[in-house]
Structures are given as C-alpha cells and as structure tokens.
Write an enzyme that holds these catalytic residues in place. Structure first.
Site, PDB file in Angstrom:
ATOM      1  N   HIS A 161     111.460  54.156 116.402  1.00  0.00           N
ATOM      2  CA  HIS A 161     112.561  53.327 115.895  1.00  0.00           C
ATOM      3  C   HIS A 161     112.499  51.874 116.364  1.00  0.00           C
ATOM      4  O   HIS A 161     113.320  51.407 117.142  1.00  0.00           O
ATOM      5  CB  HIS A 161     113.909  53.946 116.268  1.00  0.00           C
ATOM      6  CG  HIS A 161     114.173  55.251 115.610  1.00  0.00           C
ATOM      7  ND1 HIS A 161     115.403  55.854 115.619  1.00  0.00           N
ATOM      8  CD2 HIS A 161     113.357  56.097 114.911  1.00  0.00           C
ATOM      9  CE1 HIS A 161     115.337  57.006 114.956  1.00  0.00           C
ATOM     10  NE2 HIS A 161     114.096  57.166 114.527  1.00  0.00           N
ATOM     11  N   GLU A 257     121.183  55.041 104.943  1.00  0.00           N
ATOM     12  CA  GLU A 257     122.252  54.162 104.480  1.00  0.00           C
ATOM     13  C   GLU A 257     121.737  52.905 103.782  1.00  0.00           C
ATOM     14  O   GLU A 257     120.711  52.339 104.164  1.00  0.00           O
ATOM     15  CB  GLU A 257     123.119  53.723 105.665  1.00  0.00           C
ATOM     16  CG  GLU A 257     123.910  54.844 106.303  1.00  0.00           C
ATOM     17  CD  GLU A 257     124.843  54.364 107.405  1.00  0.00           C
ATOM     18  OE1 GLU A 257     125.517  55.220 108.004  1.00  0.00           O
ATOM     19  OE2 GLU A 257     124.903  53.132 107.667  1.00  0.00           O
TER      20      GLU A 257
END
Length: 390
Positions: A161, A257
């Site tokens: 990440h 998202e």
C-alpha cells in the site's frame, strides 16, 4: 449491464482464417468490439514490458513507461522500446513496492522536467512513498539533476500500500496520493494528521506544501495534507472545467471507492468501510459515521481500480466526459458515466482480454492507452470503429 469483450469475435476471426487455410499468426485485423456507445478495436502498441505501472506522454508523442522493478522506459510511437533511462534512484521493489507513477511537467517544453513516485528504502528495513524529479536529457536516455522533493513520513517496515499517483492541477500545484501501508499497526495512521499515510497531499511543483492547504499552520498537522482517511489510492484525475480532483482507492474484501477528495475532509478508513477484512471479519464501526465522508461510488466485490482519466477528446463521441479506470482484481476497463457528481452508469469493457489493467491515459492523439500489468506487459491503444451509438 452490457459487457463488451473480445472472445466470440476473436474466435470467429480465427475460425474463418482456419477455414481458408490462413494461419492464426497471419491474422492481423483486430476484432471490432461494440460497446453500448462506441465501437472500437484494441491495438498493441508496445510489448515486452515487465510489470508496467505508469504511463506519460512527451510532447513529441513518445511515451515514458515505468516498470515496477525500477526501470523507466522510452517507448517510440511505433512501439520500439529504448534501453532503460538511466539516473533514477534505487527503488525498493519488494512486495507491492517499486517504481510507480510518472508525469511530465506541465511546462516540459521549457524545462524537460519529469516527476515520478517510488518506494524509497530507509535504514532497518523501513520504506515509504517518495516523489522524485529529474531533467530528461535531450537524447531522452538519462534523467539528470535527480532529487527527491517529497517523502511520505514516517517510513515503516511494510511492503504494501504505497499509492501512488500524481495529478497536476493546472495552477502550478500538484496532488500526490499515498497508501496507509496495510498492516493493522499502520493503517490507523490514515486518521492521523501528523503523518502522511493514507493521504492526498497537495504540493508546489518543487515539492513544498502548497499555500492554502486546509491544515496549514495547525499545530501537530502536516501542512501538505489535503484529505485523509484513505486506504490505497491508485488512480487520480482532475475533472476538466471544475478542476476537481477525483480518485479511486482499493478497499479490502469489497469496498473499493470512487471519491472526489475535498480540502480537509476525512474519508473514513479504517473507521468506516463498505468492505470486510480478507478474513471475512468486520472493519471498523460500519459504513457511516458523523464527520466522515461517503464515497461517490463503491464496488463490491472489489475490482481493484487502478489508473483514472476523464476522456475529453473527440475520437469516441459516445464516451466524451466519461471516467475510465482499469481493473486489477477483476481484469477489465471500467467506463463510468457521471451526472451532477454522481455515477449514473457503468460499463465493463475488455473482460475477455484476460489482462490486469494498471493504468489508463488519454494520448495527444485523443485516443485511450492502457497498460497491462504482467511480466509481459503491453501498451494498448483503443482505435475507434464504425457503429457509434448516441
């Protein structure tokens, strides 16, 4: 939802070729794909790229493509790959680390500056996202005067990440997206204003915090932070006309998202989410909480969105103004129609291609270009065909 793919059309071409004694390798005409609003074909521009991650166009039409292992490649208009551009710093390519996005300065014609993001190692096995800048030599074979102009802080020992995308705003500023490093011990830092994990940061083009940022002058807050509470943003684009930033970020098991991050706002991770832990457990407190923003749209199951672009050209009339993002978890290209800031329609394209799409860009010719994420990655171009629908 109508899904446009390659499989049946390609099989038809192969079958016809076999019937007349033509070898499959000799079949050069790509299959026409009819999506809901635009017909197109898929062309391979370049191949033989190892895990390509980011794509940027030079004014002369050549492309710069990053490879995860730490190489920057120059791709000619005819697809020929040059030797790797030299001069880049060493990258930490463990796990999800590596060389990430690349972007050409808005005034490249004057200064030949190129920006790039990468996983930068620190002492003791830690690392973090960093933003570098260098001047591309006239022969395009080397980056000179290379310097790291911004670093995610602090660094942590994680291989996951990192984000990260670069988006120029058009007013001498830039956004850079980061990840929250994934591990339970780190991801809560997405809510912390004294660290830059899980954030969108807004910078001047020299890497300094931009004036007017929402936490400027606030004690205990990083002045470069624009928005927070993000997980792992791998797509960023500026909306034409409004100048609004839009992003796509990965959820866990579900809950990817689409957002338009606004100054000072909290987008919830890991307190609220529409996904679940990979183990199946609950994340945080649910899907809503006062003071935390809702996504414009979320995907469940996850598609693994990566790359993001608003299509502004005229080559595909049926797609003008649409958003496009690639899919990693579900390999495909997602076309998104917006109205008044809301998603009103999606169309999944290229599902039969069977290749993860890491980046999507609009070229200077007004066509869409894609990067496929594999050890034999390709640059693809979508060529408009007849059969446009209104």
């Amino acid at each position: 939802m109508r899904r446009a793919g390659l499989g049946r059309l390609t099989l038809s071409i192969v079958a016809c070729a076999a019937a007349v004694g033509i070898g499959v390798a000799q079949v050069r005409t790509p299959a026409l794909i009819q999506s809901e609003k635009q017909a197109f074909t898929v062309e391979t521009v370049a191949e033989g790229l190892e895990r390509p991650w980011g794509l940027a166009f030079l004014p002369d039409g050549k492309m710069l493509v990053t490879e995860k292992a730490g190489r920057l490649r120059l791709v000619a208009a005819d697809g020929k790959l040059a030797a790797p551009v030299t001069g880049l710093p060493k990258v930490d390519a463990r796990g999800q680390g590596g060389l990430f996005d690349v972007a050409v300065a808005p005034d490249f014609a004057k200064n030949r500056l190129v920006y790039f993001t990468f996983a930068e190692a620190g002492e003791g096995g830690v690392n973090g996202t960093a933003l570098g800048r260098g001047r591309l030599a006239e022969n395009a074979g080397r980056l000179e005067e290379v310097t790291v102009i911004w670093r995610q802080s602090p660094k942590y020992a994680s291989t996951k990440h990192f984000g990260s995308r670069i988006a120029f705003t058009g007013d001498g500023k830039m956004f850079v997206t980061t990840g929250e490093r994934s591990d339970d011990a780190f991801r809560v830092k997405a809510q912390a204003l004294d660290e830059t994990l899980g954030k969108v940061v807004r910078l001047d083009l020299d890497g300094r915090p931009a004036a007017g940022n929402p936490f400027e002058g606030r004690v205990g807050a990083k002045p470069e932070i624009w928005s927070y509470g993000h997980r792992n943003i791998q797509g960023a684009a500026i909306e034409p006309g409004s100048g609004q930033l839009w992003t796509v970020e990965h959820g866990a098991r579900g809950g990817d998202e689409l957002n338009h991050p606004e100054a000072g706002k909290n987008y919830g991770w890991p307190v609220i989410a529409y996904g679940r832990e990979y183990s199946g457990g609950k994340i945080g407190e649910g899907t809503e909480k006062a003071g935390m923003e809702q996504p414009v749209h979320y995907w469940d199951p996850s598609i693994g969105p990566s790359g993001l672009v608003f299509y502004t050209g005229d080559a595909y009339p049926g797609w003008k103004g649409n958003l496009f993002t690639g899919g990693l978890a579900i390999p495909m290209l997602d076309r998104i129609e917006l109205s008044d800031g809301k998603v009103v329609k999606e169309e999944r394209l290229l599902e039969d291609l069977g290749e993860r799409i890491r980046d999507v860009r609009q070229g200077p010719d007004g066509l869409l270009y894609l990067l496929t994420d594999s050890d034999e990655g390709r640059v693809l171009r979508l060529r408009p065909g007849k059969g446009v629908r209104s």
